[in-house]
Design a protein around this motif. Structure first.
Motif, PDB file in Angstrom:
ATOM      1  N   VAL A  80      -5.552  -0.291  -4.809  1.00 57.64           N
ATOM      2  CA  VAL A  80      -5.249   1.092  -3.201  1.00 57.64           C
ATOM      3  C   VAL A  80      -6.550   1.016  -2.450  1.00 57.64           C
ATOM      4  CG1 VAL A  80      -5.397   2.494  -2.607  1.00 57.64           C
ATOM      5  CG2 VAL A  80      -3.515   2.607  -3.690  1.00 57.64           C
ATOM      6  N   TYR A  81      -7.214   0.768  -3.404  1.00 58.98           N
ATOM      7  CA  TYR A  81      -8.917   0.402  -2.520  1.00 58.98           C
ATOM      8  C   TYR A  81      -9.489  -0.579  -2.479  1.00 58.98           C
ATOM      9  CZ  TYR A  81     -13.825  -0.664  -2.316  1.00 58.98           C
ATOM     10  OH  TYR A  81     -15.378  -1.238  -1.904  1.00 58.98           O
ATOM     11  N   GLN A  82      -8.891  -1.717  -3.069  1.00 57.16           N
ATOM     12  CA  GLN A  82      -8.575  -3.641  -2.427  1.00 57.16           C
ATOM     13  C   GLN A  82      -7.763  -4.030  -1.821  1.00 57.16           C
ATOM     14  OE1 GLN A  82      -7.532  -5.801  -6.053  1.00 57.16           O
ATOM     15  NE2 GLN A  82      -9.166  -6.818  -5.591  1.00 57.16           N
ATOM     16  N   LEU A 138       0.972  -1.389   0.031  1.00 59.72           N
ATOM     17  CA  LEU A 138       0.477  -0.078   0.033  1.00 59.72           C
ATOM     18  C   LEU A 138       0.735   1.429  -0.465  1.00 59.72           C
ATOM     19  CD1 LEU A 138      -3.187   1.182   0.440  1.00 59.72           C
ATOM     20  CD2 LEU A 138      -2.835   1.235   2.606  1.00 59.72           C
ATOM     21  N   THR A 152     -10.820   1.536   5.124  1.00 56.04           N
ATOM     22  CA  THR A 152     -11.673   2.355   4.620  1.00 56.04           C
ATOM     23  C   THR A 152     -12.842   2.920   5.285  1.00 56.04           C
ATOM     24  OG1 THR A 152     -13.269   0.263   4.199  1.00 56.04           O
ATOM     25  CG2 THR A 152     -11.915   1.076   1.987  1.00 56.04           C
ATOM     26  N   SER A 204      -6.860 -10.251  -6.326  1.00 55.39           N
ATOM     27  CA  SER A 204      -6.716  -9.438  -7.415  1.00 55.39           C
ATOM     28  C   SER A 204      -5.921 -10.641  -8.565  1.00 55.39           C
ATOM     29  CB  SER A 204      -5.749  -8.375  -7.287  1.00 55.39           C
ATOM     30  OG  SER A 204      -5.251  -7.553  -8.070  1.00 55.39           O
ATOM     31  N   GLU A 230      -5.166   2.683  -8.527  1.00 53.45           N
ATOM     32  CA  GLU A 230      -6.285   2.903  -7.381  1.00 53.45           C
ATOM     33  C   GLU A 230      -7.381   2.233  -6.880  1.00 53.45           C
ATOM     34  OE1 GLU A 230      -9.991   6.771  -7.920  1.00 53.45           O
ATOM     35  OE2 GLU A 230      -8.575   6.032  -9.763  1.00 53.45           O
ATOM     36  N   TYR A 231      -7.532   0.864  -8.170  1.00 53.08           N
ATOM     37  CA  TYR A 231      -8.476   0.458  -7.379  1.00 53.08           C
ATOM     38  C   TYR A 231      -7.449  -1.038  -6.940  1.00 53.08           C
ATOM     39  CZ  TYR A 231     -11.252  -3.913  -7.442  1.00 53.08           C
ATOM     40  OH  TYR A 231     -12.330  -4.637  -7.211  1.00 53.08           O
ATOM     41  N   GLN A 272       0.819   6.433  -7.225  1.00 48.13           N
ATOM     42  CA  GLN A 272      -0.636   7.348  -7.438  1.00 48.13           C
ATOM     43  C   GLN A 272       0.796   8.704  -6.763  1.00 48.13           C
ATOM     44  OE1 GLN A 272      -3.065   6.235  -4.018  1.00 48.13           O
ATOM     45  NE2 GLN A 272      -3.954   5.996  -5.742  1.00 48.13           N
ATOM     46  N   HIS A 320       1.031   4.005  -2.787  1.00 45.95           N
ATOM     47  CA  HIS A 320       0.605   5.213  -2.957  1.00 45.95           C
ATOM     48  C   HIS A 320       1.679   6.346  -3.315  1.00 45.95           C
ATOM     49  CE1 HIS A 320      -3.095   5.631  -0.591  1.00 45.95           C
ATOM     50  NE2 HIS A 320      -2.264   4.528   0.624  1.00 45.95           N
ATOM     51  N   SER A 371      -6.446  -1.208   0.936  1.00 43.81           N
ATOM     52  CA  SER A 371      -6.712  -0.761   2.064  1.00 43.81           C
ATOM     53  C   SER A 371      -8.068  -0.863   2.805  1.00 43.81           C
ATOM     54  CB  SER A 371      -7.821   0.438   1.446  1.00 43.81           C
ATOM     55  OG  SER A 371      -6.740   1.775   1.056  1.00 43.81           O
ATOM     56  N   ARG A 372      -9.289  -1.794   1.909  1.00 46.03           N
ATOM     57  CA  ARG A 372     -10.370  -2.657   2.614  1.00 46.03           C
ATOM     58  C   ARG A 372     -10.056  -3.374   3.018  1.00 46.03           C
ATOM     59  NH1 ARG A 372     -14.110  -5.137  -2.414  1.00 46.03           N
ATOM     60  NH2 ARG A 372     -11.914  -6.332  -2.065  1.00 46.03           N
TER      61      ARG A 372
END
Length: 254
Positions: A85-87, A32, A95, A71, A82-83, A39, A36, A89-90
């Motif tokens: 990062v979301y995965q 992660l 989140t 993934s 971006e996706y 990003q 970042h 983070s979740r």
């Protein structure tokens, strides 16, 4: 166990990643952090090789780790930053906001209180507590230091999920017992002592002195070992030996 502790334990058990190895969980924050950074540079997609290099692991391990999240990337394209990062983070529970209390506001506690990385990663410091009357009442990073006597009140009022213990070693176990009794089930321990906690409580220990000792060991090895030649000559001898010997890479056991 109180009803509050039972609710906290059940909530923690329900939130634990299912079927994801602990070694993988430990590497997810590293991925992660690398994502970042990508990003921030405006990178939209990244290959497994590039992300693995940024995280300091091999690409096969990274692909296996990310497969636990469902993934797999796209052949010839890689992963959408971006996706991913979301995965991650979740999966790590980032989140949502997590409320943190820091107990022990000496030099280390002050530094932790002022660390901007907490807020940007979903951790909100809601309480600073100390037993020293000279510190109590001071304002640090926008928060007023409360007395340790209010520990249970602060945990209850703010719904503290994680307690950060930065006290001297002699006080750490007593503080830990109190935060656990108040319903906290996650503890980050900076005190130089091993804490005893119930099985449903997670403790992560950060010991800077141990990390320095490990680095000292490696420095000694570079200089030829405890019985080898010291100083520059020893370092040169070690480098000469390394140049003549084949390099071996050993993966840590999971």
């Amino acid at each position: 166990m109180t009803s509050r502790q039972t609710r906290h334990r059940d909530r923690v058990d329900a939130a634990r990643p299912r079927g994801i190895p602990e070694a993988t969980v430990a590497r997810l924050p590293v991925y992660l952090r690398a994502l970042h950074a990508l990003q921030d540079r405006g990178v939209a997609t990244v290959s497994s090789e590039e992300l693995a290099s940024a995280a300091g692991v091999n690409s096969a391990k990274l692909r296996k780790d990310l497969s636990h999240l469902g993934s797999y990337g796209t052949r010839g394209v890689g992963y959408e930053v971006e996706y991913l990062v979301y995965q991650i983070s979740r999966e790590l529970g980032l989140t949502q906001d997590w409320v943190v209390a820091i107990i022990g506001v000496g030099n280390l506690g002050r530094a932790l209180a002022g660390y901007g990385g907490f807020a940007s990663r979903g951790f909100r410091v809601a309480g600073l507590l100390d037993a020293d009357e000279r510190i109590v009442g001071q304002e640090i990073a926008g928060l007023t230091v409360g007395h340790i006597d209010r520990l249970e009140d602060v945990i209850g009022e703010h719904g503290v999920s994680i307690a950060v213990i930065a006290t001297p070693a002699a006080a750490a176990q007593g503080v830990c017992d109190r935060v656990v009794a108040a319903g906290v089930t996650s503890v980050l321990n900076f005190a130089p002592v091993v804490l005893s906690v119930p099985e449903w409580v997670d403790v992560r220990k950060v010991d800077l002195s141990i990390e320095l000792q490990i680095l000292a060991f490696h420095e000694q090895r570079k200089a030829g070992g405890p019985d080898g030649v010291r100083g520059l000559n020893g370092t040169r001898a070690a480098l000469d030996r390394a140049a003549r010997e084949p390099v071996q890479y050993v993966e840590a056991a999971e």
